[in-house]
Structures are given as structure tokens and as C-alpha cells.
Design a protein around this motif. Structure first.
Motif, PDB file in Angstrom:
ATOM      1  N   ARG A 176      66.272 -60.730  46.607  1.00 29.54           N
ATOM      2  CA  ARG A 176      67.000 -61.871  47.172  1.00 29.54           C
ATOM      3  C   ARG A 176      68.163 -62.342  46.298  1.00 29.54           C
ATOM      4  O   ARG A 176      69.066 -63.032  46.781  1.00 29.54           O
ATOM      5  CB  ARG A 176      66.029 -63.037  47.403  1.00 29.54           C
ATOM      6  CG  ARG A 176      65.406 -63.548  46.129  1.00 29.54           C
ATOM      7  CD  ARG A 176      64.208 -64.457  46.375  1.00 29.54           C
ATOM      8  NE  ARG A 176      64.592 -65.674  47.037  1.00 29.54           N
ATOM      9  CZ  ARG A 176      63.750 -66.682  47.286  1.00 29.54           C
ATOM     10  NH1 ARG A 176      62.478 -66.563  46.948  1.00 29.54           N
ATOM     11  NH2 ARG A 176      64.159 -67.776  47.867  1.00 29.54           N
ATOM     12  N   ASP A 212      61.215 -61.204  46.959  1.00 27.92           N
ATOM     13  CA  ASP A 212      61.446 -61.892  45.683  1.00 27.92           C
ATOM     14  C   ASP A 212      62.310 -61.063  44.742  1.00 27.92           C
ATOM     15  O   ASP A 212      63.113 -61.609  43.980  1.00 27.92           O
ATOM     16  CB  ASP A 212      60.102 -62.196  45.014  1.00 27.92           C
ATOM     17  CG  ASP A 212      59.290 -63.236  45.783  1.00 27.92           C
ATOM     18  OD1 ASP A 212      59.869 -63.902  46.653  1.00 27.92           O
ATOM     19  OD2 ASP A 212      58.078 -63.359  45.521  1.00 27.92           O
ATOM     20  N   GLN A 227      56.478 -59.701  50.493  1.00 27.88           N
ATOM     21  CA  GLN A 227      56.699 -60.769  49.527  1.00 27.88           C
ATOM     22  C   GLN A 227      57.351 -60.273  48.237  1.00 27.88           C
ATOM     23  O   GLN A 227      58.346 -60.827  47.769  1.00 27.88           O
ATOM     24  CB  GLN A 227      55.381 -61.468  49.186  1.00 27.88           C
ATOM     25  CG  GLN A 227      55.540 -62.561  48.129  1.00 27.88           C
ATOM     26  CD  GLN A 227      54.229 -63.230  47.782  1.00 27.88           C
ATOM     27  OE1 GLN A 227      53.277 -63.183  48.536  1.00 27.88           O
ATOM     28  NE2 GLN A 227      54.181 -63.855  46.610  1.00 27.88           N
ATOM     29  N   HIS A 228      56.800 -59.201  47.651  1.00 30.24           N
ATOM     30  CA  HIS A 228      57.347 -58.690  46.381  1.00 30.24           C
ATOM     31  C   HIS A 228      58.771 -58.172  46.576  1.00 30.24           C
ATOM     32  O   HIS A 228      59.622 -58.337  45.702  1.00 30.24           O
ATOM     33  CB  HIS A 228      56.453 -57.572  45.843  1.00 30.24           C
ATOM     34  CG  HIS A 228      55.073 -58.027  45.488  1.00 30.24           C
ATOM     35  ND1 HIS A 228      54.801 -58.747  44.355  1.00 30.24           N
ATOM     36  CD2 HIS A 228      53.885 -57.863  46.138  1.00 30.24           C
ATOM     37  CE1 HIS A 228      53.507 -59.013  44.292  1.00 30.24           C
ATOM     38  NE2 HIS A 228      52.925 -58.487  45.366  1.00 30.24           N
ATOM     39  N   TYR A 256      58.231 -69.112  52.525  1.00 32.93           N
ATOM     40  CA  TYR A 256      59.624 -68.967  52.906  1.00 32.93           C
ATOM     41  C   TYR A 256      59.908 -69.830  54.130  1.00 32.93           C
ATOM     42  O   TYR A 256      59.025 -70.079  54.954  1.00 32.93           O
ATOM     43  CB  TYR A 256      59.946 -67.504  53.220  1.00 32.93           C
ATOM     44  CG  TYR A 256      59.581 -66.560  52.104  1.00 32.93           C
ATOM     45  CD1 TYR A 256      60.354 -66.477  50.954  1.00 32.93           C
ATOM     46  CD2 TYR A 256      58.446 -65.759  52.197  1.00 32.93           C
ATOM     47  CE1 TYR A 256      60.016 -65.613  49.921  1.00 32.93           C
ATOM     48  CE2 TYR A 256      58.107 -64.894  51.171  1.00 32.93           C
ATOM     49  CZ  TYR A 256      58.889 -64.826  50.041  1.00 32.93           C
ATOM     50  OH  TYR A 256      58.547 -63.983  49.020  1.00 32.93           O
ATOM     51  N   GLU A 278      66.792 -64.829  53.169  1.00 33.42           N
ATOM     52  CA  GLU A 278      66.834 -65.302  51.787  1.00 33.42           C
ATOM     53  C   GLU A 278      67.932 -64.576  51.024  1.00 33.42           C
ATOM     54  O   GLU A 278      68.033 -63.348  51.079  1.00 33.42           O
ATOM     55  CB  GLU A 278      65.483 -65.044  51.099  1.00 33.42           C
ATOM     56  CG  GLU A 278      64.304 -65.770  51.719  1.00 33.42           C
ATOM     57  CD  GLU A 278      64.241 -67.229  51.310  1.00 33.42           C
ATOM     58  OE1 GLU A 278      64.800 -67.575  50.249  1.00 33.42           O
ATOM     59  OE2 GLU A 278      63.628 -68.025  52.045  1.00 33.42           O
ATOM     60  N   MET A 327      54.518 -67.238  47.381  1.00 32.16           N
ATOM     61  CA  MET A 327      55.692 -68.054  47.706  1.00 32.16           C
ATOM     62  C   MET A 327      55.811 -68.203  49.209  1.00 32.16           C
ATOM     63  O   MET A 327      55.567 -67.278  49.965  1.00 32.16           O
ATOM     64  CB  MET A 327      56.959 -67.400  47.137  1.00 32.16           C
ATOM     65  CG  MET A 327      58.232 -68.159  47.474  1.00 32.16           C
ATOM     66  SD  MET A 327      59.707 -67.398  46.757  1.00 32.16           S
ATOM     67  CE  MET A 327      59.458 -67.764  45.029  1.00 32.16           C
TER      68      MET A 327
END
Length: 259
Positions: free
Chosen positions: A43, A40, A36-37, A3, A16, A1
Motif C-alpha cells: 500500500r 499492508d 491482509q499481508h 480496512y 488503500e 488490521m
């Protein structure tokens, strides 16, 4: 993903979600992709903030752990964050420690993973080996329990840094600053609930470092993740997020206490 990278004044950052700020600080060879994990996962309930640390943009005299902590202080003041859950990996953990010791009023909790500040075995012997990509690959793999985590993309990022003379000078300056800036005698001042998440197979900041942090920080709890190296949020993100989730949920209780 991907951002959206925001900018306010000289600060570039990801922000986020909504809620209490969960502010993430990456390490010496770190990047936004390290989280990243974590981004996600959290958020939906927190305002997850990842500032881009100016590892190579400060003048050489301020390319120190203290210089980065001052940068974070100015960033937090500019964005006016409060009740922050401050999380740092490796050098980012060290920066978080220096910040919280000087600015405890804005911090609700502290999370350290593979943090420097007491002891670290860095990549010092790799610096002269500019141009030797396979050597950089090997040393990057040592960051993780599973060498496959050191993807070609990650190795290329580290190779680019170590193949740039000016960046190498600043990496060395930061590494030396981290070694000099031992916080052992100050950690008992930290009064915020503190979570320590450590890879049981971390060779950069080995498990005994985590045990020492646990001993020195009053309201702290320690969790080890098996078959995991220096960056648990990258290597074992599901287990990392479960541990962090439980810690943050506990803080929502009116009389939250840490065992």
C-alpha cells in the motif's frame, strides 16, 4: 488490521494507498482477509484495490466465471483504473484471465496464484455434507500445506457458506462454470508480462497446472514456494511478497523483459 470498505454504486471494495493499481481478486471461498499481508506490504507504493466479488448476489444465470468477469469490467470502468497489475487467486485468477482476454488495454501485468482455468480439483464432494463441520474443517485444511492455517474463524466462514442451501447452489454453479470454461486454447493471446506464483504442495491446482500455464502464456515466469498449498499469499506471505516485489520492480525498468 481493519480496512475501510468503500462503496460506489453497487460496488464495494477496499482501496488503500496511491500509485499504479494493484487489483486483487479472491477465490470461491475467499475473503478480503486473504490479502491482509499483501495489502499492508504494497500500500505504500501502489493503489491496492480489492473488490468484493458478488459470488452469491448475481442471478443464477450470471453466476459464472464470465458473469464475474463482466462485473469486474464494470467495476474497473466505473473507477477508471488503468495500468493495472491484476492479481487473482484460484477462481479469482480465472476471472482475471477471462477479463484480460477481453480487455487487455487496461492491464499492465497479470499475476496468477493457484488459478483455475486449466484444471482444478475442487471441493465438489463436500457440497451435500451440510451440517458436518468437522468434514468441512478437514476439506478446508486440505487447501493448505500447514493445516493450522485453517483457523476456526476460516472454517466457520466456509461452514456458513456450505450450510446455506442457496449459497451452495451458487457455489456449485460457479464450480461447474470454472470446469467448463477451459482457457487453454486462448492463453497464447495474453501479451502482458505474467507472473505465476504457485505452492509446490497445491492439491487443488497442482504444480503441473502451473507448468502448463507457463508453457501457454508467452511472457510468463513461474516461481514455486515450497511447503505451501493453494493460497501462497496467505500461507507464505513473506516469500510471496518478495517474489511479487521483484516482478513489479522489473516492470519499472524502461526496457523490462521477462526471462
Amino acid at each position: 488490521m481493519t480496512y475501510n470498505i468503500k462503496q460506489q454504486e453497487k460496488f464495494k471494495f477496499i482501496e488503500e494507498g496511491n500509485g499504479e493499481p494493484l487489483l486483487l481478486l479472491h477465490g470461491l471461498f475467499g475473503a478480503l482477509s486473504n490479502f491482509q499481508h499483501l495489502i499492508d506490504h504494497f500500500r505504500d507504493r501502489y493503489k491496492v484495490v480489492v473488490p468484493i466479488l458478488p459470488l452469491f448476489d448475481l442471478d443464477i444465470f450470471h453466476t459464472t466465471v464470465g458473469g464475474l468477469a463482466k462485473f469486474i469490467s464494470r467495476f474497473i470502468e466505473t473507477r477508471n483504473y488503468n495500468n493495472i497489475h491484476l492479481l487473482g487467486n484460484s477462481l479469482g485468477g480465472h476471472v482475471a484471465l477471462v477479463y484480460i482476454l477481453k480487455n487487455p488495454q487496461r492491464i499492465k501485468s497479470l499475476i496468477l496464484t493457484g488459478s483455475s482455468g486449466l484444471f482444478e480439483s475442487g471441493m465438489g464432494d463436500t457440497y451435500p455434507k451440510r451440517g458436518d463441520k468437522e468434514y468441512i474443517r478437514h476439506k478446508t485444511q486440505l487447501t493448505f500445506y500447514d493445516p493450522a492455517i485453517a483457523t476456526d474463524e476460516l472454517v466457520n466462514e466456509v461452514f456458513e457458506i456450505t450450510n446455506n442451501r442457496l449459497k451452495v447452489i451458487k457455489i456449485i454453479a460457479l464450480a461447474k462454470s470454472a470446469i467448463r470454461n477451459n482457457l487453454g486454447h486462448e492463453l497464447n493471446q495474453i501479451q502482458q508480462p505474467t507472473l505465476l506464483i504457485w505452492g509446490k504442495n497445491d492439491t487443488v491446482t497442482p504444480p503441473f497446472v502451473a507448468e502448463e500455464f507457463k508453457k501457454l502464456i508467452p511472457h510468463s515466469e513461474l516461481h514455486f514456494i515450497d511447503k505451501c498449498g493453494h493460497a501462497p499469499m496467505m500461507e507464505r506471505p513473506e516469500e510471496f511478497n518478495v517474489i511479487l516485489d521483484a516482478f513489479l520492480e522489473k516492470l519499472k525498468q524502461p526496457a523490462a523483459t521477462l526471462a
